[in-house]
Scaffold this active site. Sequence first.
Site, PDB file in Angstrom:
ATOM      1  N   GLU A  44       4.069   9.218 -31.768  1.00  0.00           N
ATOM      2  CA  GLU A  44       4.892  10.025 -30.875  1.00  0.00           C
ATOM      3  C   GLU A  44       5.334   9.117 -29.717  1.00  0.00           C
ATOM      4  O   GLU A  44       4.494   8.480 -29.098  1.00  0.00           O
ATOM      5  CB  GLU A  44       4.085  11.204 -30.331  1.00  0.00           C
ATOM      6  CG  GLU A  44       3.624  12.179 -31.391  1.00  0.00           C
ATOM      7  CD  GLU A  44       2.728  13.257 -30.791  1.00  0.00           C
ATOM      8  OE1 GLU A  44       3.240  14.100 -30.039  1.00  0.00           O
ATOM      9  OE2 GLU A  44       1.519  13.248 -31.078  1.00  0.00           O
ATOM     10  N   ARG A 270     -10.911   8.054 -36.385  1.00  0.00           N
ATOM     11  CA  ARG A 270     -10.176   7.276 -35.394  1.00  0.00           C
ATOM     12  C   ARG A 270     -11.112   6.247 -34.765  1.00  0.00           C
ATOM     13  O   ARG A 270     -12.333   6.349 -34.854  1.00  0.00           O
ATOM     14  CB  ARG A 270      -9.579   8.186 -34.322  1.00  0.00           C
ATOM     15  CG  ARG A 270     -10.607   8.887 -33.476  1.00  0.00           C
ATOM     16  CD  ARG A 270     -10.014   9.490 -32.220  1.00  0.00           C
ATOM     17  NE  ARG A 270      -8.966  10.448 -32.475  1.00  0.00           N
ATOM     18  CZ  ARG A 270      -7.762  10.382 -31.912  1.00  0.00           C
ATOM     19  NH1 ARG A 270      -7.474   9.389 -31.086  1.00  0.00           N
ATOM     20  NH2 ARG A 270      -6.859  11.293 -32.151  1.00  0.00           N
ATOM     21  N   LYS A 280      -4.218   9.436 -24.458  1.00  0.00           N
ATOM     22  CA  LYS A 280      -2.933   9.121 -23.813  1.00  0.00           C
ATOM     23  C   LYS A 280      -2.817   9.820 -22.462  1.00  0.00           C
ATOM     24  O   LYS A 280      -2.256   9.271 -21.512  1.00  0.00           O
ATOM     25  CB  LYS A 280      -1.768   9.543 -24.713  1.00  0.00           C
ATOM     26  CG  LYS A 280      -1.388   8.527 -25.771  1.00  0.00           C
ATOM     27  CD  LYS A 280      -0.100   8.959 -26.450  1.00  0.00           C
ATOM     28  CE  LYS A 280       0.286   8.006 -27.563  1.00  0.00           C
ATOM     29  NZ  LYS A 280       1.529   8.444 -28.239  1.00  0.00           N
TER      30      LYS A 280
END
Length: 571
Positions: A44, A270, A280
């Site tokens: 993104e 992850r 983020k």
Amino acid sequence: MSDEIKRATNIQNGTPTNFIRQIIDEDLKSGKYNGRVHTRFPPEPNGYLHIGHAKSICLNFGLAESYPGGKCNLRFDDTNPVKEEEEFVESIKEDIRWLGFDSEDRLYFASDYFEQMYEYAVQLIKTGKAYVDDLTAEQIREYRGTLTEPGKESPYRNRNVDENLDLFRRMRAGEFPDGAKVLRAKIDMSHPNLNMRDPVMYRILHASHHRAGDTWCIYPMYDWAHGLEDSIEGITHSICTLEFEDHRPLYDWFLDQLGVYHPQQIEFARLNLNYTVMSKRKLLRLVRENYVSGWDDPRMPTISGLRRRGYSPQAIREFAERIGVAKSNSVVDIALLEHCLREDLNKRAQRVMAVLDPLKIVITNYPEDTVEEMEAVNNPEDESTGTRTIPFSRELYIERNDFREEAPRKWFRLAPGKEVRLKHGYYITCNEVIRNDKNEIIELRCTYDPGSRGGWTEDGRKVKGTLHWVSAAHAVKAEVRLYENLFFAENPESAPDGGDFTANINPDSLKILKDCRVEPGLKNAKAGEYYQFLRQGYFVADAKDHSTDHPVFNRTVGLRDSWAKIEKKLK
């Protein structure tokens, strides 16, 4: 390497393998997808990529590269115009190139498919599988229910097809304000998986898109767009992190209802690193609240920050290979990342001498007007890098902490009456200590052995201590930035008394030294060039602030300090 990583990754015929590769191998054997391997990396564009994304990049592009005819798309999931910027798009493209990967002509955006997604939504409305809802976001959350209680159906759930089609078209036409209506999938409000309880597919958002401009005022939700993008692009293996596992039934439901091509989704754990935050949202806070200088601050775990810190792409790729691919979450020790970095820089970094805290020495028996050129090997690990010459003169600088007036046991550096070796130079002995009116040591008077040039003598006497140095008359003044972990807590999220993660920020994560002295050749260092400052660590010429007139070097990672270990044992 942790047991989890060892279980998830093993070697077959000299090639690293993992459970994802094993799935792909089985698919190829069975003829699934007609022998194709087509992955994608779908960031993104709402921030800079970090080391966790680097793992995903290496996995997706690396898998595709390892199979004949394999392909990997770069696709930007640009479905939220409020948070997306072209700056992030360009930074992501640069990061992927820097890591050594290339999507070739396969650069896509979710916004490329907005029209097709809209038509798919219309198709679901026509089959009674989607409806326009007037509930507010807060009401939708309330109606959703909990893990132990079923949700409630919206009073607008049973609108007829024609009314839903009309309202959805008017939503697109911009007739309603933000938040007035949403389009929801009509699935099951009592489903045990909360993601299946009539999820929102579209929301009204009167915001300009970084690519589409003001063409749209309704935007697809990520869960609606995700599976469709993979389907449209013909992705074979849609590799996601574990948090998307509970969303997979929803992606499958959408594709099944539409009757379109169905990729296979595979989830993996992850990357989590100690002493690091990966969120983020938290990284954005660090930037906006000025805890760091920007997204590329060398203390940040962003790829741009690591690049500016002096990490090589090869080190990051090796790290991604070593940690492997696991099915359950774990925390990787940042020491492994630094180990991969040292191994790589050891092979590619030129050895140079730099004095960070200069203390002047005068060699009283060395001719005043003489300058010798000493030959030095650029990199003992790579003969092709050759040698260079370093000026040696009567007045030199050494590190202040390489001298002690009262030397402790096992001190092999300089002290009154002690002899040491100057790297590439001569043996010297300290004879006199000069102080200023504040009783501070400002100079050492030494003598040298003219027969010890190059660091050895005919009599073969042993000199244990070897110091780095620079010629006072020839050295270049430089700024050196010493970076440490941004957080002093192994788990930055666990702040004392339930406080904010910023309470764990290390106040000593950056120390700037403005009066350092480096070899004269470093005046011509180019931004981004790697160096090993002998006995100090690995450094890089800063990508932004370094210049010929004002050299700036960032410490990438330190060397192991053998004396620090000895001193701890002595205490």
